[in-house]
Design a protein around this motif. Structure first.
Motif, PDB file in Angstrom:
ATOM      1  N   GLY A 177      81.363  43.410  31.964  1.00 45.72           N
ATOM      2  CA  GLY A 177      80.539  42.816  30.823  1.00 45.72           C
ATOM      3  C   GLY A 177      79.208  42.394  31.360  1.00 45.72           C
ATOM      4  N   VAL A 178      78.778  42.385  32.756  1.00 47.54           N
ATOM      5  CA  VAL A 178      77.646  42.052  33.290  1.00 47.54           C
ATOM      6  C   VAL A 178      76.322  42.819  32.386  1.00 47.54           C
ATOM      7  N   CYS A 179      76.506  44.035  32.043  1.00 50.74           N
ATOM      8  CA  CYS A 179      75.568  44.671  31.451  1.00 50.74           C
ATOM      9  C   CYS A 179      75.201  44.154  29.957  1.00 50.74           C
ATOM     10  N   GLN A 180      76.249  43.780  29.453  1.00 56.61           N
ATOM     11  CA  GLN A 180      76.176  43.318  28.205  1.00 56.61           C
ATOM     12  C   GLN A 180      75.415  41.802  28.045  1.00 56.61           C
ATOM     13  N   ALA A 222      71.908  42.385  26.321  1.00 53.93           N
ATOM     14  CA  ALA A 222      72.617  42.413  25.019  1.00 53.93           C
ATOM     15  C   ALA A 222      71.894  43.438  23.898  1.00 53.93           C
ATOM     16  N   ASN A 223      70.794  43.609  24.128  1.00 55.56           N
ATOM     17  CA  ASN A 223      69.998  44.469  23.335  1.00 55.56           C
ATOM     18  C   ASN A 223      70.279  46.060  23.426  1.00 55.56           C
ATOM     19  N   LEU A 224      70.997  46.234  24.578  1.00 63.67           N
ATOM     20  CA  LEU A 224      71.089  47.635  24.893  1.00 63.67           C
ATOM     21  C   LEU A 224      72.516  47.988  25.043  1.00 63.67           C
ATOM     22  N   PHE A 225      73.390  47.046  25.486  1.00 65.41           N
ATOM     23  CA  PHE A 225      74.757  47.315  25.791  1.00 65.41           C
ATOM     24  C   PHE A 225      75.743  46.476  25.073  1.00 65.41           C
ATOM     25  N   ARG A 226      76.941  47.135  24.572  1.00 67.58           N
ATOM     26  CA  ARG A 226      77.996  46.518  24.182  1.00 67.58           C
ATOM     27  C   ARG A 226      79.215  47.014  24.615  1.00 67.58           C
ATOM     28  N   LEU A 227      80.366  46.405  24.594  1.00 65.68           N
ATOM     29  CA  LEU A 227      81.609  47.015  25.209  1.00 65.68           C
ATOM     30  C   LEU A 227      82.759  47.503  24.095  1.00 65.68           C
ATOM     31  N   ASP A 255      62.824  46.088  30.794  1.00 63.01           N
ATOM     32  CA  ASP A 255      63.076  45.194  31.855  1.00 63.01           C
ATOM     33  C   ASP A 255      64.567  44.601  31.819  1.00 63.01           C
ATOM     34  N   GLU A 256      65.269  44.307  30.712  1.00 65.46           N
ATOM     35  CA  GLU A 256      66.772  44.022  30.522  1.00 65.46           C
ATOM     36  C   GLU A 256      67.300  45.231  31.076  1.00 65.46           C
ATOM     37  N   GLY A 257      66.864  46.403  30.770  1.00 65.63           N
ATOM     38  CA  GLY A 257      67.887  47.619  31.278  1.00 65.63           C
ATOM     39  C   GLY A 257      67.857  47.526  32.767  1.00 65.63           C
ATOM     40  N   ARG A 258      66.678  47.331  33.430  1.00 68.88           N
ATOM     41  CA  ARG A 258      66.710  47.194  34.784  1.00 68.88           C
ATOM     42  C   ARG A 258      67.410  46.074  35.364  1.00 68.88           C
ATOM     43  N   LEU A 259      67.475  45.023  34.634  1.00 70.91           N
ATOM     44  CA  LEU A 259      68.199  43.907  35.193  1.00 70.91           C
ATOM     45  C   LEU A 259      69.717  44.316  35.152  1.00 70.91           C
ATOM     46  N   CYS A 297      75.013  45.417  37.901  1.00 69.84           N
ATOM     47  CA  CYS A 297      76.088  45.685  37.518  1.00 69.84           C
ATOM     48  C   CYS A 297      77.130  45.725  38.911  1.00 69.84           C
ATOM     49  N   PRO A 298      78.270  45.112  39.111  1.00 75.10           N
ATOM     50  CA  PRO A 298      78.871  45.048  40.281  1.00 75.10           C
ATOM     51  C   PRO A 298      79.482  46.640  40.847  1.00 75.10           C
ATOM     52  N   GLU A 299      79.722  47.230  39.645  1.00 75.29           N
ATOM     53  CA  GLU A 299      80.365  48.686  40.146  1.00 75.29           C
ATOM     54  C   GLU A 299      79.312  49.643  40.277  1.00 75.29           C
ATOM     55  N   ARG A 300      77.930  49.348  40.182  1.00 72.28           N
ATOM     56  CA  ARG A 300      76.782  50.202  40.260  1.00 72.28           C
ATOM     57  C   ARG A 300      77.021  51.677  39.349  1.00 72.28           C
ATOM     58  N   ALA A 301      77.625  51.076  38.053  1.00 74.65           N
ATOM     59  CA  ALA A 301      77.690  52.314  37.087  1.00 74.65           C
ATOM     60  C   ALA A 301      76.805  52.649  36.219  1.00 74.65           C
ATOM     61  N   LEU A 302      75.511  52.061  36.450  1.00 72.45           N
ATOM     62  CA  LEU A 302      74.408  52.253  35.659  1.00 72.45           C
ATOM     63  C   LEU A 302      73.163  52.851  36.762  1.00 72.45           C
ATOM     64  N   SER A 303      72.407  53.827  36.090  1.00 74.52           N
ATOM     65  CA  SER A 303      71.338  54.593  36.811  1.00 74.52           C
ATOM     66  C   SER A 303      70.076  54.598  35.944  1.00 74.52           C
ATOM     67  N   ILE A 304      68.992  54.130  36.434  1.00 72.55           N
ATOM     68  CA  ILE A 304      67.687  54.185  35.790  1.00 72.55           C
ATOM     69  C   ILE A 304      66.955  55.414  36.049  1.00 72.55           C
ATOM     70  N   ILE A 305      66.672  56.129  35.116  1.00 70.92           N
ATOM     71  CA  ILE A 305      65.967  57.409  35.220  1.00 70.92           C
ATOM     72  C   ILE A 305      64.667  57.156  34.523  1.00 70.92           C
ATOM     73  N   GLU A 306      63.450  57.158  35.482  1.00 70.85           N
ATOM     74  CA  GLU A 306      62.092  57.039  35.194  1.00 70.85           C
ATOM     75  C   GLU A 306      61.719  58.372  34.429  1.00 70.85           C
ATOM     76  N   ASP A 307      61.169  58.185  33.415  1.00 72.93           N
ATOM     77  CA  ASP A 307      60.546  59.382  32.790  1.00 72.93           C
ATOM     78  C   ASP A 307      59.044  59.578  33.051  1.00 72.93           C
TER      79      ASP A 307
END
Length: 65
Positions: free
Chosen positions: A14-17, A21-26, A46-50, A55-65
């Protein structure tokens, strides 16, 4: 910018949430993060990058367009 969530890696901490909080929910079903809508609006990037960096599991990847 887009955020890709690997639900096979997510453990539902739940660290992403907490950090974006504007981007993630569980999920109510399994407690794992739900893929945010892409692309990410500029005001939430900026929230998404943070969330990705936090994320402790590194489950999120940022893709810059």
């Amino acid at each position: 910018m887009r955020i890709e969530l690997n639900r096979n890696v997510c453990q539902g901490h739940g660290v992403c949430q907490m950090t974006a909080a504007n981007l993630f929910r569980l999920s109510d079903e399994d407690g794992l993060a739900i893929q945010p809508a892409n692309p990410i609006a500029e005001e939430f990037q900026d929230e998404g990058r943070l969330a990705s960096a936090s994320c402790p599991e590194r489950a999120l990847s940022i893709i810059e367009d």
